[in-house]
Design a protein around this motif. Structure first.
Motif, PDB file in Angstrom:
ATOM      1  N   TRP A 101       0.853  -1.214   0.000  1.00 13.57           N
ATOM      2  CA  TRP A 101       0.000   0.000   0.000  1.00 13.57           C
ATOM      3  C   TRP A 101       0.876   1.248   0.000  1.00 13.57           C
TER       4      TRP A 101
ATOM      5  N   SER B 129       2.578   4.571  -3.502  1.00 15.03           N
ATOM      6  CA  SER B 129       2.753   6.024  -3.626  1.00 15.03           C
ATOM      7  C   SER B 129       4.122   6.510  -3.144  1.00 15.03           C
ATOM      8  N   GLU B 130       4.897   5.636  -2.509  1.00 19.17           N
ATOM      9  CA  GLU B 130       6.205   6.063  -1.988  1.00 19.17           C
ATOM     10  C   GLU B 130       7.270   5.066  -2.414  1.00 19.17           C
TER      11      GLU B 130
ATOM     12  N   ARG C  76      -8.397   1.538  -8.599  1.00 20.89           N
ATOM     13  CA  ARG C  76      -8.180   2.519  -9.668  1.00 20.89           C
ATOM     14  C   ARG C  76      -9.143   2.253 -10.828  1.00 20.89           C
TER      15      ARG C  76
ATOM     16  N   ASP D  49      -9.888   4.535 -13.675  1.00 26.33           N
ATOM     17  CA  ASP D  49      -8.913   4.715 -14.760  1.00 26.33           C
ATOM     18  C   ASP D  49      -9.143   3.732 -15.902  1.00 26.33           C
TER      19      ASP D  49
ATOM     20  N   ASP E 132     -10.877   8.808  -2.895  1.00 27.77           N
ATOM     21  CA  ASP E 132      -9.974   8.512  -4.001  1.00 27.77           C
ATOM     22  C   ASP E 132      -8.542   8.365  -3.473  1.00 27.77           C
ATOM     23  N   GLY E 133      -7.661   8.022  -4.394  1.00 27.24           N
ATOM     24  CA  GLY E 133      -6.234   8.026  -4.080  1.00 27.24           C
ATOM     25  C   GLY E 133      -5.828   6.978  -3.061  1.00 27.24           C
ATOM     26  N   ASP E 134      -4.935   7.399  -2.170  1.00 25.81           N
ATOM     27  CA  ASP E 134      -4.304   6.501  -1.218  1.00 25.81           C
ATOM     28  C   ASP E 134      -5.315   5.849  -0.269  1.00 25.81           C
ATOM     29  N   GLU E 135      -6.253   6.635   0.197  1.00 23.45           N
ATOM     30  CA  GLU E 135      -7.237   6.087   1.135  1.00 23.45           C
ATOM     31  C   GLU E 135      -8.098   5.029   0.454  1.00 23.45           C
ATOM     32  N   ARG E 136      -8.493   5.315  -0.773  1.00 20.92           N
ATOM     33  CA  ARG E 136      -9.311   4.352  -1.510  1.00 20.92           C
ATOM     34  C   ARG E 136      -8.544   3.028  -1.705  1.00 20.92           C
ATOM     35  N   LEU E 137      -7.272   3.143  -2.048  1.00 19.04           N
ATOM     36  CA  LEU E 137      -6.476   1.919  -2.225  1.00 19.04           C
ATOM     37  C   LEU E 137      -6.400   1.143  -0.901  1.00 19.04           C
TER      38      LEU E 137
END
Lengths: 533, 284
Positions: A172, A176-177, A213, A216, A322-327
């Motif tokens: 997770w 993003s990192e 995602r 997308d 969306d984004g990190d929280e959604r993942l």
């Protein structure tokens, strides 16, 4: 945020360390059937390290590797090698724990790592509530009697549960990192070198990203455009196989053949009998949804309700954010559902009770913790909220204490525990590790040189009991009940014949037994020859 | 109160309540011991101690040296073969106390906490004039291998007859097997291969009906049905098929034709996995 994350890191360390101490302090479970094999494997594997310098390059020759690592090749070596080292350090060198606990320590360390990452996952997902969700998730996890039981054992189910949540968390973060890519790969590789079901972990991670995602996804000009998958996901199989190779020394010289044989073994695993609602299943098709139904009956009711509420809330919230929280939310949902879903297909072997889909439990407990904090958030009087939180943990905690060290026999309030499960025809126990307290009776009453039939306890377990001073050295292990003076009987319906064979030999009254609410788990019989003495 | 909080509170209350119900169904060891002492004193030859519900094991640990059963389901025909039952009824989940009480006249014996003992004097007891398992030493066992007369399975070792061929499987003897509905004391009678007949000839005994029971072992369900036949004096009194599934089935057969000894015969087209056992009682 940075300060909070550092604080979470420190709390996670404390959680992991605390869980490790808790497990060490409560490791009074009997040695389950497979632990006997893993004790032996850990000792034999460790011998390779002991002789490494003496042997030099010969240590890497195929015949040496086959001799030292050729036992129990149906599982990778990582956990067994770790068990060998913890046994050596904690038992042989320091003398701090018994031999069996020394082996178990290796497995417990990985469970503790999992506890730390369960905290981190929960704390990161529920930023609004901070660390409390992570702490509650860990509390719910270890007040699940089945999880608490398996968390102690020198086996792979606790470690793969711990490594699944650790790898998922790292994955997770890695989405993003970049700095988390390497930890994600290492943790996935170690998971793959722990148990074969890490393969499903990789599939689940990919699925979660595709779902998270989903916006997308596109289809235009006859071309399907998929969302990008994180680099860690693509590299995971390569890194995973490399780490698996390192920790599968038996396959060092013939990797394709031997690692292939390992996976082939699990692809064609034999079917064991499973007692489910009064029907003994010995071959496919097994009942649909077995894992979900068993989970519904073996997780404490409050945790169960909260977990389901939490999953529903996570699914709803995942649609809104969306984004990190959604993942993170989708990872939680997928990681919770994939392990039981795999087992729930009618063609998949379903032996082994609940442990095979235990990797779902950290995520389920995070969901439970989220639901609890959301629920108490609506309480107007601040002093009441902590009381509700404590009240939610009381029954899971009480039941875990009550059934320790037999947590694998636990059934929840919905069916009134052991009695209800017996009436409904659900599996009472498995894995043959229940007889440990009866060894006290055996040691006290058996004549010198008495022969003992141990039923589902295997010879390696018996040897470990003797080594650890829990069974007398003069007692003789026998495989045949007809030649025994004493007999253990594990009350598994598929192996109940043993008790009737004991009755045939004239012993119809057990000398001692372990029972819950009057329902027997294991009995000890004194057979005619011993009774006559 | 918001709905999620309400659900949480309800879950906590239901959990606590059900746990209290569970605890309320747990009997104390001291109560078992009190009851067991009285039952032991009351026991006399021919009685049968029946424990209900079946999963309660403490009575066996205290009284298991006496004739005692913990039936998963109540079989009135079988229980009526005893004149008196000593019932140990635990107030636990799944108790069949009512079914046992319906078998006859009930007299309370002792009560301690959640454990009761009562005597049930069986209404219309049916004492068998011959019981296959008990009287096994008095039967004749024949195996038909084809191409000649049936041969005797004559080697009696105190509990079983061994047939001349494939004697690891083809023998007739007393066993207690793991059937779907629990332990079953019965007579092992694995059919011969190739559709040949294995038969037991019982000594003559007066009676108006034969209670026949049969079943397959839990762990080894057969691949094909077993044909079961009962004959007397060349007349077929019963012919049926035991289907290849686990569990004990009983049939009542009228003994209203033929004369001479009763013959119980089994055969099958495929005897793989046919871990089959039978029992029979001739009743007045």
């Amino acid at each position: 945020m940075g300060i909070a994350l550092k604080r979470h890191g420190r709390i996670a360390f404390a959680v992991g360390f605390g869980v490790l101490l808790l497990l060490l302090a409560t490791a009074s479970q009997g040695f389950v059937r497979d632990e006997g094999y893993y004790f032996r494997a850990a000792r034999e594997y460790h011998a390779w390290f002991e002789n490494l310098f003496e042997r030099g390059l010969d240590a890497f020759a195929d015949n040496t590797l086959t001799r030292d690592f050729g036992y129990n090749t149906e599982h990778p070596g990582f956990v067994k090698i770790l068990m060998g080292w913890t046994w050596k350090v904690a038992h042989v060198w320091l003398g701090a724990v018994s031999g069996a606990t020394g082996f178990r320590l290796g497995s417990m360390v990985l469970v503790a790592v999992g506890a730390a990452f369960t905290f981190l996952f929960g704390a990161r997902l529920a930023r609004a509530h901070g660390a409390i969700v992570g702490l509650l998730a860990v509390a719910f996890l270890f007040t699940s009697p089945h999880v608490f039981f398996h968390a102690h054992l020198a086996a792979f189910d606790g470690p793969i549960m711990g490594l699944s949540v650790a790898a998922t968390y790292a994955f997770w973060r890695a989405a993003s990192e970049r700095r988390w890519v390497l930890p994600a790969l290492v943790l996935f590789g170690v998971a793959l070198a722990t148990k074969h079901n890490a393969v499903f972990l990789w599939a689940g991670l990919g699925l979660a990203v595709m779902v998270a995602r989903g916006r997308d996804w596109s289809f235009s000009d006859g071309k399907l455009s998929l969302p990008p998958l994180p680099i860690a996901w693509f590299l995971a199989p390569i890194a995973g196989l490399a780490i698996l190779y390192v920790f599968y020394p038996y396959g060092w010289v013939h990797p394709l053949q031997r690692i292939g044989a390992y996976y082939d073994y699990h692809a064609h695993h034999e079917h064991y009998p499973v007692d489910f609602f009064g029907t003994m299943y010995t071959a496919p098709p097994f009942p649909w949804g077995y894992a979900f139904r068993m989970t519904a009956l073996t997780v404490p009711l409050v945790t169960l309700v909260l977990g389901v509420m939490g999953l529903i809330a996570c699914a709803r919230r995942a649609r809104e954010v969306d984004g990190d929280e959604r993942l993170g939310l989708v990872l939680l949902l997928v990681s919770c559902l994939v392990p039981p879903l795999v087992i729930s297909f009618p063609s998949v072997p379903i032996f082994g009770g609940t442990k095979h889909w235990m990797p779902m439990m950290p995520f389920f407990c995070i969901a439970a913790a989220l639901a609890l904090m959301e629920a108490v958030g609506s309480i107007r009087y601040r002093v009441v909220a902590p009381l509700v939180v404590v009240a939610a943990l009381v029954m899971p905690f009480t039941d875990t204490i009550r059934t320790h060290p037999y947590g694998h026999t636990y059934f929840n309030e919905l069916i009134l525990g052991h009695q209800g499960a017996a009436v409904l025809g659900l599996p009472r126990t498995f894995w043959g590790g229940d007889a440990r307290p009866l060894l006290v009776v055996l040691n006290e009453k058996a004549a010198v040189g008495a022969r003992v039939y141990t039923h589902r306890m295997n010879y390696s377990d018996w040897q470990q009991y003797v080594t650890d001073g829990l069974a007398r050295r003069d007692l003789v292990f026998v495989n045949d009940v007809a030649s025994a003076d004493w007999a253990f009987v594990n009350h598994q319906r598929e192996y109940q014949d043993a008790e009737y064979a004991v009755w045939q030999l004239g012993a119809t009254r057990p000398e001692a037994m372990v029972a819950f609410d009057g329902v027997p788990i294991v009995s000890l019989y004194r057979l005619g020859r011993a009774a006559a003495r | 109160m918001r709905t999620p909080l309400l659900i949480v509170v309800v879950a906590i209350v239901v959990s606590s309540t059900l746990s209290a119900v569970r605890c309320a169904h747990v009997a104390a060891q001291a109560d078992f011991e009190t009851v067991a002492g009285v039952v032991r004193s009351a026991y006399r030859e021919g009685d049968l101690i029946v424990v209900t519900p079946f999963h309660q094991a403490v009575p066996r640990s205290l009284l298991g040296d006496l004739p005692l059963i913990e039936p998963r389901r109540i079989e009135p025909d079988s229980l009526r073969m005893h004149q008196r039952l000593l019932v140990v009824a635990v107030d636990a989940v799944g108790s069949a106390r009512d079914e046992l009480e319906a078998l006859g006249t009930v007299e309370p014996l002792v009560s301690a906490g959640r454990v009761d003992a009562l005597t049930v004097v069986v209404r219309d007891p049916q004492r068998p004039t011959f019981h296959l398992r008990a009287g096994l030493a008095d039967v004749q066992v024949l195996a038909s291998y084809g191409g000649g007369d049936p041969v005797h399975c004559a080697r009696w070792d105190g509990s079983s007859f061994r047939c001349p061929r494939d004697s690891d499987w083809n023998w007739v003897g007393r066993v207690t097997l793991n059937l779907e509905d629990g332990p079953r004391a019965c007579v092992w009678m694995h059919p011969l291969n190739g559709g040949r007949e294995l038969s037991v000839t019982m000594p003559e005994a007066p009676g108006s009906r034969l209670l026949l029971g049969h079943g397959f072992v839990l762990s080894a369900a057969a691949r094909a049905p077993v044909q079961v036949e009962v004959r007397r004096g060349g007349m077929r009194l019963y012919a049926g098929e035991a289907m290849p599934r686990s569990g004990w089935q009983t049939t009542s057969i009228a003994l209203d034709r033929g004369s001479g000894p009763l013959v119980l015969a089994v055969k099958t087209n495929d005897n793989g996995g046919a871990h089959f056992c039978v029992d029979a009682w001739v009743l007045p």
